[in-house]
Design a protein around this motif. Structure first.
Motif, mmCIF file in Angstrom:
data_model
loop_
_atom_site.group_PDB
_atom_site.id
_atom_site.type_symbol
_atom_site.label_atom_id
_atom_site.label_comp_id
_atom_site.label_asym_id
_atom_site.label_seq_id
_atom_site.Cartn_x
_atom_site.Cartn_y
_atom_site.Cartn_z
ATOM 1 N N THR A 73 32.567 44.139 47.800
ATOM 2 C CA THR A 73 33.927 44.459 48.227
ATOM 3 C C THR A 73 34.847 44.615 47.028
ATOM 4 O OG1 THR A 73 33.591 43.214 50.279
ATOM 5 C CG2 THR A 73 35.858 43.707 49.663
ATOM 6 N N PHE A 74 34.760 43.693 46.080
ATOM 7 C CA PHE A 74 35.589 43.782 44.877
ATOM 8 C C PHE A 74 35.274 45.055 44.088
ATOM 9 C CE2 PHE A 74 36.114 39.347 45.871
ATOM 10 C CZ PHE A 74 37.355 39.008 45.348
ATOM 11 N N TRP A 205 40.204 34.293 49.449
ATOM 12 C CA TRP A 205 41.340 33.714 48.733
ATOM 13 C C TRP A 205 41.579 34.436 47.401
ATOM 14 C CZ3 TRP A 205 40.806 31.175 43.957
ATOM 15 C CH2 TRP A 205 41.979 30.600 43.469
ATOM 16 N N LEU A 206 40.505 34.693 46.674
ATOM 17 C CA LEU A 206 40.616 35.339 45.365
ATOM 18 C C LEU A 206 41.165 36.757 45.493
ATOM 19 C CD1 LEU A 206 39.927 34.895 42.344
ATOM 20 C CD2 LEU A 206 37.690 35.941 42.807
ATOM 21 N N LEU A 207 40.718 37.486 46.510
ATOM 22 C CA LEU A 207 41.129 38.881 46.669
ATOM 23 C C LEU A 207 42.540 39.013 47.212
ATOM 24 C CD1 LEU A 207 40.361 41.890 46.545
ATOM 25 C CD2 LEU A 207 39.425 41.655 48.852
ATOM 26 N N HIS A 208 42.909 38.160 48.142
ATOM 27 C CA HIS A 208 44.141 38.378 48.893
ATOM 28 C C HIS A 208 45.335 37.533 48.453
ATOM 29 C CE1 HIS A 208 41.992 41.016 51.589
ATOM 30 N NE2 HIS A 208 41.087 40.077 51.804
ATOM 31 N N THR A 209 45.117 36.523 47.615
ATOM 32 C CA THR A 209 46.243 35.639 47.270
ATOM 33 C C THR A 209 46.437 35.425 45.771
ATOM 34 O OG1 THR A 209 44.927 33.600 47.370
ATOM 35 C CG2 THR A 209 45.895 34.373 49.436
ATOM 36 N N GLY A 213 43.099 39.371 42.502
ATOM 37 C CA GLY A 213 42.979 40.271 43.643
ATOM 38 C C GLY A 213 43.974 41.414 43.577
ATOM 39 N N ARG A 214 45.219 41.112 43.184
ATOM 40 C CA ARG A 214 46.233 42.169 43.072
ATOM 41 C C ARG A 214 45.848 43.186 42.016
ATOM 42 N NH1 ARG A 214 49.554 37.601 43.663
ATOM 43 N NH2 ARG A 214 50.012 37.496 41.441
ATOM 44 N N TYR A 215 45.309 42.721 40.921
ATOM 45 C CA TYR A 215 44.853 43.640 39.871
ATOM 46 C C TYR A 215 43.685 44.493 40.367
ATOM 47 C CZ TYR A 215 47.670 41.299 36.262
ATOM 48 O OH TYR A 215 48.712 40.808 35.509
ATOM 49 N N THR A 216 42.826 43.897 41.192
ATOM 50 C CA THR A 216 41.685 44.651 41.738
ATOM 51 C C THR A 216 42.175 45.825 42.566
ATOM 52 O OG1 THR A 216 40.321 42.650 41.785
ATOM 53 C CG2 THR A 216 39.617 44.484 43.173
ATOM 54 N N TYR A 217 43.140 45.579 43.435
ATOM 55 C CA TYR A 217 43.708 46.664 44.241
ATOM 56 C C TYR A 217 44.413 47.689 43.355
ATOM 57 C CZ TYR A 217 42.922 44.215 48.674
ATOM 58 O OH TYR A 217 42.354 43.613 49.769
ATOM 59 N N ALA A 218 45.132 47.223 42.359
ATOM 60 C CA ALA A 218 45.883 48.129 41.489
ATOM 61 C C ALA A 218 44.955 49.052 40.707
ATOM 62 C CB ALA A 218 46.756 47.321 40.519
ATOM 63 N N VAL A 240 35.144 41.923 37.247
ATOM 64 C CA VAL A 240 34.688 42.259 38.604
ATOM 65 C C VAL A 240 33.174 42.383 38.651
ATOM 66 C CG1 VAL A 240 34.671 44.093 40.347
ATOM 67 C CG2 VAL A 240 36.840 43.305 39.391
ATOM 68 N N TYR A 241 32.593 43.069 37.660
ATOM 69 C CA TYR A 241 31.134 43.228 37.660
ATOM 70 C C TYR A 241 30.429 41.913 37.306
ATOM 71 C CZ TYR A 241 31.404 48.191 38.553
ATOM 72 O OH TYR A 241 31.627 49.412 39.160
ATOM 73 N N LEU A 242 31.086 41.084 36.497
ATOM 74 C CA LEU A 242 30.555 39.740 36.246
ATOM 75 C C LEU A 242 30.508 38.941 37.545
ATOM 76 C CD1 LEU A 242 32.231 38.568 32.907
ATOM 77 C CD2 LEU A 242 29.785 38.657 33.369
ATOM 78 N N LEU A 243 31.577 39.026 38.326
ATOM 79 C CA LEU A 243 31.628 38.327 39.610
ATOM 80 C C LEU A 243 30.534 38.813 40.551
ATOM 81 C CD1 LEU A 243 33.050 36.475 41.694
ATOM 82 C CD2 LEU A 243 34.537 38.415 42.247
#
Length: 344
Positions: A73-74, A205-209, A213-218, A240-243
């Protein structure tokens, strides 16, 4: 995004009622599809499908794929792709199994929690290492994600085969299999499901709060704009790829615990299944849009179809057709929404 633009967008959102926002969300429609499938199979086979055992089995069977899909998803929200997660899962499981074998003198079946803990660390390091390789080649070397992860998909699988001469590791601690693979707690909830649920909640939690997460969307919405806004796009893509690699290592450990074997052939399509689940859950292949809740729903759609078709004695081939149709429909819906938004 400027203050004026943010204010305008916030005003438009504020004018929409809760019902309008709910109906406009991808997750709402995907959830309706899942509920409709459950209702249909419940009507067709009420005494077999609508049982605690069936739903417990569904939860167990989707746990490993769910962990993979959270990482996917990320990646897809950043407008990337990772075709290697299934192979990385296999490699991490193989490294874990071989590590526990080595520490227990070739017979890991009687090993205790000390050996299991070292095996877990080995699996996490193995998965994270592949994530680092993918992230470096994509974020730093600027090679397209499709090419990088296609290459690492084959490389990780080949490395897994080399570690044990092309065969599975079958010597797994009985304690691990009994406790995590098939153990239960909290009123009979499988431990495997609990672990997957905790990881999913952390991912949500990490993606949405969080800022991450905000940087991922940006980055997924517009990488150049994100860079000009002061976001370290290269460093963020690497994270992100590490995660994703880390979660593939977790999934490899969970799979080993459940199957008591590396089961190489059982995971060769996990990369495609994770991508399909994520996209069916409303995450856009074009980046910038997606949610962990949608991914959870997307994971369960093919699982419910498979279980329902098996119970109602429908050939498995129809399940493949149905999942393909839902996947194409999800992408089509996403494209329509993008065109509608761009035409405003």
């Amino acid at each position: 995004m400027s203050t004026a633009v943010r204010t305008e967008v916030s005003g438009e959102i504020g004018k929409r009622s809760l019902g309008q926002r709910l109906i406009g969300a991808n997750t709402f429609w995907i959830a309706l599809v899942l509920l409709a499938l459950i209702a249909v199979f419940t009507v067709l086979a009420p005494n077999e499908f609508a049982t605690v055992f069936t739903f417990q089995t569904l939860l167990i069977e989707t746990s490993v794929l769910l962990v993979l899909s959270v990482g996917m998803t990320f990646v897809i929200i950043t407008s990337g792709i990772d075709l290697s997660v299934g192979s990385v899962l296999i490699f991490a499981g193989m490294v874990c199994g071989k590590t526990m074998e080595a520490l227990s003198g070739g017979n890991a079946s009687t090993a205790g929690w000390g050996v299991i803990t070292v095996g877990l660390v080995a699996a996490l390091l193995a998965g994270t290492a592949w994530g680092l390789i993918n992230g470096f080649l994509i974020a730093v070397a600027k090679i397209p994600p499709l090419i990088v992860t296609l290459g690492s998909m084959g490389a990780a699988l080949g490395a897994a085969y080399l570690l044990n001469g092309g065969s599975d590791v079958r010597s797994v601690p009985a304690t691990l299999n009994r406790t995590l693979g098939y153990g239960t707690s909290f009123g009979g909830v499988p431990n495997l499901v609990l672990v997957a649920a905790v990881i999913t909640l952390i991912g949500a939690w990490l993606l949405h709060t969080t800022r991450f997460g905000r940087y991922t969307y940006a980055v997924g919405s517009n990488a150049e704009a994100a860079r000009r806004a002061g976001i370290g796009v290269t460093a963020h893509l690497l994270k992100v790829y590490l995660l994703t690699g880390f979660l593939a290592g977790v999934a490899g450990f969970l799979s080993l615990a459940y199957y008591a074997s590396t089961t190489i052939t059982a995971h060769t399509n996990d990369n495609l299944n994770a991508i399909a689940a994520t996209v069916m859950g409303g995450t856009s292949l074009f980046g910038g849009v997606g949610s962990v809740l949608g991914t959870v729903i997307g994971v369960f759609i093919p699982a419910v179809l498979k279980k329902g078709f098996n119970i109602t004695h429908v050939q498995d081939f129809w399940q493949m057709i149905a999942v393909g149709a839902v996947l194409v429909a999800a992408v089509w819906f996403d494209q329509r929404r993008r065109r509608a938004r761009n035409s405003r």
